[in-house]
Design an enzyme around this catalytic site. Structure first.
Site, PDB file in Angstrom:
ATOM      1  N   ASP A 139      -6.242  -2.571  19.175  1.00  0.00           N
ATOM      2  CA  ASP A 139      -6.738  -1.820  20.325  1.00  0.00           C
ATOM      3  C   ASP A 139      -8.263  -1.925  20.400  1.00  0.00           C
ATOM      4  O   ASP A 139      -8.935  -2.141  19.384  1.00  0.00           O
ATOM      5  CB  ASP A 139      -6.344  -0.351  20.222  1.00  0.00           C
ATOM      6  CG  ASP A 139      -4.834  -0.144  20.248  1.00  0.00           C
ATOM      7  OD1 ASP A 139      -4.133  -1.031  20.781  1.00  0.00           O
ATOM      8  OD2 ASP A 139      -4.366   0.879  19.725  1.00  0.00           O
ATOM      9  N   LYS A 140      -8.806  -1.714  21.579  1.00  0.00           N
ATOM     10  CA  LYS A 140     -10.245  -1.860  21.814  1.00  0.00           C
ATOM     11  C   LYS A 140     -11.078  -1.109  20.776  1.00  0.00           C
ATOM     12  O   LYS A 140     -12.057  -1.638  20.256  1.00  0.00           O
ATOM     13  CB  LYS A 140     -10.585  -1.351  23.223  1.00  0.00           C
ATOM     14  CG  LYS A 140     -12.072  -1.342  23.534  1.00  0.00           C
ATOM     15  CD  LYS A 140     -12.350  -0.772  24.917  1.00  0.00           C
ATOM     16  CE  LYS A 140     -13.833  -0.693  25.203  1.00  0.00           C
ATOM     17  NZ  LYS A 140     -14.124  -0.109  26.532  1.00  0.00           N
TER      18      LYS A 140
END
Length: 324
Positions: A139-140
């Site tokens: 995830d970012k």
């Protein structure tokens, strides 16, 4: 210049009741839902051999999907000089230590500035490998290790190893609440029924298994070590929230700051200012896709998580066990 594409798949059982455009978007994440909707409306999608032109059509599960369409060359995938922390590299693969805030792959709302764009800049030939060699994503705002294949054979073998659960990934996390011991979460995960950006535990979802153990207790928080058997989107975050122990700072799954009683202002502020999920991919172990040699890498916990851990330790030392 337009590119002809042909795609085929089967609607999965857990997608029962989904809209056709939603189900196809889940099966083919490289294409946006709006683009898929356009294909459906243009009669370029067949369901069990029959042209289906209604994006809202509800699927049953098991249907054969065939798509024959055109897409313009995707100029979003452009080489960009983006610094990447490469911790290992050979002729077949490389391992990256991803910082928080860096997206792995272009997508809706983030057309460039990703790891993929950086890979194309450093290794132009990697453009010939599907997804520019990206085998799995983080995830970012999750930090840590991820492997990238530099050749098609390496990518094929690494993807197969991941599917067969032969790649080991361990994570460090800080969860809200006092967890007394380790365990296993074996709960399927699917896209949330109403929140497109969220995932959720659902009995008709894809199998998802997370192992966890307690690494350290604090007042009102627990440091965890976790290992994935599967790699569903947001898996650790969803499973910990399911246990009512969401990760500190998680903006989607309930990680709002919850300081313990009598906490000093410095800890209160430290928790409130931690604006990402406290999750770090700390260890990666796999068999080399060409040589077969077992390889293992470790990435140190990033500074923001270290600093928060120290604040929690100081609070624990000052106030003891009263919140257990």
């Amino acid at each position: 210049m337009a590119q002809q594409i042909e795609l085929s798949h089967h609607i999965q059982d857990h997608q029962l009741g989904q809209r056709l455009d939603q189900a196809i978007a889940e099966l083919f994440p490289d294409y946006s839902r709006s683009r898929i909707k356009t294909w459906i409306q243009a009669g370029q999608v067949r369901l069990d051999g029959e042209v289906m032109d209604k994006p809202r059509h509800k699927v049953m599960g098991g249907e054969a999907i065939q798509i024959q369409a055109e897409v313009e060359d995707d100029n979003r995938w452009i080489p960009q000089d983006i610094p990447l922390d490469i911790v290992y590299e050979d002729d077949d693969l490389l391992v990256i230590n991803k910082p928080a805030g860096l997206v792995v792959h272009p997508g809706a709302g983030c057309p460039d500035g990703t790891i993929l764009n950086g890979l194309l800049y450093l290794y132009p030939e990697i453009g010939d490998v599907p997804r520019a060699g990206i085998v799995h994503r983080l995830d970012k705002d999750t930090t840590g290790l991820m492997v990238v294949a530099k050749t098609i054979p390496a990518q094929t073998r690494l993807v197969r190893a991941l599917q067969k659960r032969k790649i080991t990934r361990e994570y460090e996390a800080i969860a809200i609440g006092n967890m007394t011991g380790g365990g296993l979460v074996d709960k399927p995960i699917s896209r949330h029924s109403t929140k497109r950006t969220h995932m959720a535990v659902h009995e008709l979802g894809k199998p998802a298994i997370t192992h966890y153990r307690v690494a350290e207790h604090f007042r009102g928080h627990t440091r965890l070590r976790l290992r994935l058997e599967t790699g569903r989107t947001h898996q650790i975050r969803v499973h910990m929230a399911y246990l009512n122990h969401p990760l500190v700072g998680d903006p989607l799954y309930g990680g709002k700051a919850k300081p313990p009683r009598q906490a000093d202002d410095v800890l209160v502020q430290g928790l409130r200012q931690f604006k990402r999920q406290a999750l770090h991919a700390a260890m990666l172990r796999l068999d080399h896709p060409v040589t077969g040699e077992q390889m293992e890498w470790h990435a140190p916990v990033p500074g923001d998580m270290v600093a928060l851990t120290e604040l929690l330790r100081d609070d624990q030392a000052k106030y003891g066990e009263e919140d257990y």
